[in-house]
Enzyme design. Sequence first.
Site, mmCIF file in Angstrom:
data_model
loop_
_atom_site.group_PDB
_atom_site.id
_atom_site.type_symbol
_atom_site.label_atom_id
_atom_site.label_comp_id
_atom_site.label_asym_id
_atom_site.label_seq_id
_atom_site.Cartn_x
_atom_site.Cartn_y
_atom_site.Cartn_z
ATOM 1 N N VAL A 659 -71.342 -84.561 98.486
ATOM 2 C CA VAL A 659 -70.720 -85.744 97.860
ATOM 3 C C VAL A 659 -70.141 -86.705 98.894
ATOM 4 O O VAL A 659 -69.669 -87.786 98.539
ATOM 5 C CB VAL A 659 -69.613 -85.325 96.874
ATOM 6 N N VAL A 667 -68.753 -82.900 102.945
ATOM 7 C CA VAL A 667 -68.018 -82.434 101.771
ATOM 8 C C VAL A 667 -69.011 -82.140 100.653
ATOM 9 O O VAL A 667 -69.899 -82.937 100.367
ATOM 10 C CB VAL A 667 -67.002 -83.493 101.302
ATOM 11 N N ASP A 785 -53.674 -90.426 109.658
ATOM 12 C CA ASP A 785 -54.908 -91.118 109.286
ATOM 13 C C ASP A 785 -54.872 -91.534 107.814
ATOM 14 O O ASP A 785 -55.782 -91.238 107.050
ATOM 15 C CB ASP A 785 -56.115 -90.215 109.551
#
Length: 961
Positions: A659, A667, A785
């Site tokens: 995905v 992922v 991040d």
Amino acid sequence: MGLLRFLFLLTLQLSLFTLSSQATMTNQSYFFSLMNQTLSGNSLSRWNFSSVGVSDSYFCNFAGVGCDNRGYVIKIDLTAWSLTGYFPEGVCSYMPELRILHLGHNHLQRNFPISITNCSLLEELNMTHMNLSGSLPDFSPMKSLRFLDLSYNRFTGDFPLSLTNLTNLETMNFNENGDFKLWKLPVELSRLTKLKRMILTTCSIYGEIPRWIGNMTSLVDLELTGNFLQGQIPAEIGKLKNLQALELYYNQHLSGEIPDELGNLTKLTDLDMSVNKLTGKIPESVCKLPNLRVLQLYNNSLSGEIPRVIENSTTLTLLSLYDNYLTGTVPPNLGTSPNMMGLDLSENRLSGELPKQVCKGGKLLYFCMLQNLFSGEVPENYANCKSLLRFRVSNNRLRGRVPDGLFSLPHASIIDLAFNQFEGPIGKSVGSARNLSELFLQGNRFSGSIPPEISRATNLVKIDLSNNNLSGPIPPEMGSLRKLNTLMLQGNKLDSSIPDSLSSLKSLNVLDLSNNLLTGTIPESICELLPNSINLSNNNLSGPIPLSLTKWGLEESLSGNPGLCISVYPNPLEQKFPTCPKLHSRKRVNHIWLIGISVAFVIVGIALFLKRWLGKDKGVAKHNKTLSSSPFSYEMKSFHKINFDQKQIIESLVEKNVVGHGGSGTVYKIELSDGKAVAVKKLSTRKSKVLTPEDHLFLNKELKTEVQTLGSIRHKNIVKLYGYFSSLDLNLLVYEYMPNGNLWDALHKGRNLLDWPTRHKIALGISQGVAYLHHDLLPPIIHRDIKSTNILLNAEYQPKVADFGVAKVLQARAKDSSTTVIAGTCGYLAPEYAYTSKATTKCDVYSFGVVLMELLTGKKPVEVEFGESKNIICWVSCKVETKEGATEVLDKRLSCSFRDEMMKVLRIAIRCTSRTPAHRPTMNEVVQLLIEADPCNFHSFKSSNKVKEPSNETKTKNSSQ
């Protein structure tokens, strides 16, 4: 004839007057009927229309209505009647004598009723908190107006400078109308010689404060807070001899020194110039002001000493000077004012002893001196500060014994003595602190035992007694603290067994008993606390480890206890813990173990053959090969109660389940056998070097501890890390799956436009998650991040912060890493991090500010239209400095009915992205500001003439969520 003519004319005039009066009565009655039709609310039931016809002026008996002796309506006051609908036009056509119109705190719609400007006799107009929008009309006809309050609405367009023609005006309140186009204070305002209250808070004013403002000598209240003012504060303000309140906070760009001339404002009671760029010393003249009650100068760059003359003040109620560069000692008699309620001098460079007289007045609520250089002992008389709600002196150089009575302050919710050099016992009187919710004593030299009386402080939520010299048992009575969320006792010399009673702490999220001398077995009952964070490492515990602790991968939290053993066969953690002794022979067990391994090899081999023969996915074969070559080489750790099969996870790592891809890995979305979906991130591994077991990143204790920390996080706005698998060549992180993907796709690729209430909900959720990382964890976690691709959305668009840069951390610390890895993404990176490589919480705040700008503008952080080498921050900054107005940056696809709330959030985003880290708010401050900007629930930004919260809780560790 003359007499008859006179009588005729008199009769005619009386007739005309009577007809006119009757017409007015009819008109007034009609207008009340109109209001009854256009307005809705239970309060209108107080108007009894059944009395119509009893008298011509029946409405004069209505609640909120006032009439003169002729029956003419001169006052309508419907304040806070919870009315909806709209106010009908033409009020003064029907009620020509109207003097007072108060409609505030209702939920009316539509724009400002323009016909009100025809009320030439109107003296008071209050339309605050009415949800009105649109542009404002020309107010010039309202020559009699003395009081005007249009605060907390949604007006747009140009500020109505026609108000400068209303020379009778005494109060002008436009607080919280930030959707006006940017404008400067015009010199024509100085014509309002009767003006006493000029409240222009958050009204999009820019430029400098003009010197001519010193000519408005009738001013009693001057509030220019939350605008875009810059430059120096003019000395001419010192001419305003009647001024009682001067509020210039949250302009951020007011600079230079505070003028000595402000000391001429002898009637001044409230002075707040916080959150700016003021430098230099605090003028002694200001500290001498005879009526000063509130002095707030926090979050500036002020230096020098606090003028000693301030200790002579008998009126001072609140002194808040935190987050500056103040040095020297605190005036020793500070606090002798009988009205002192708040004192916050935190985050400076103050030294010497704590002032001894702060509680002399008996009203002190907040005492915050944390993060300074104070030394010496806590004065004994502090035990008499019975009124205190918060006492915070952490991160100083204080020593000696703490007065016993300080632990038993009856109203205190926070007692924070952390990171000093205090010694002696913890006072038994702590049991009398019935309101205490947070007790922070970590990083000191407290000795003796933990007093069992602590169990009587039943409102305790957080206890941190770590890294002291405490000894003796853990009091079993602590199991009665049913609200306890955090219990940190690590780094002491506690030498009892672990009380079974701790299993009663159902709200417990963090339990750290590591690095003590605890003995005995681990109670089975304590496993009821899972999946909360537990650390029992480095003690003298012995006996079998409860199976659930091994099942959930908590072996690292049990290390350093040589007497612990595993009571199951085969032992899954044989390299870390021995197998517990059994009645049967070890040889027989080993024999069974070898048989088991052989059978496993055969089964896996057959499975591989069948899969290859049937042409199954090559990726699956590769991973099964890894699994078969070392069938027990996988290390597994779980952090939450979720059932998934290791083999099922491995076999599902196929292309159709991908995905997303990122810098740290791929992922996959994997459907479990129970129907639940999880997201599995396969971390990228370095292929330039064959990793040996010694190089295996997850065998590095420090890195495993870091992953353990992420796994222990429990917050609704942080994505759950369920667990991880680790082998020599495959590292997998298992997360909860978020069906609505990430915020980047929802904003920039999504088919469905996110409205502003949804975007605000997302912004608030992100801020709460990051605030938890910064303020509720010890040590705090810096994400490093934060960006829209790392914000995941569940089915209800509730956001969750994800991707803590685990892979970056792992790779940066690996043995074959020769360069320093800087986390972060272009467009989101704080400028100071780019050139210092030092991550701080303020770097996260900056990145979050960029995400806010994405939500507000609908634009990406870097776009071609911004220009070469420019990002969204530069673009927004250029826009808000021009006359076209800050509203031009807002996403034009969104409804304009939320412009004022969006403007509030824009101001927050601008603060978050300040180039100077010190000028950025903390995440806890951001949370509060976003709550105040909730499009579904208005809150006051900051009201004048009220005691403001002085504590900078939001700027310290351990502050409560």
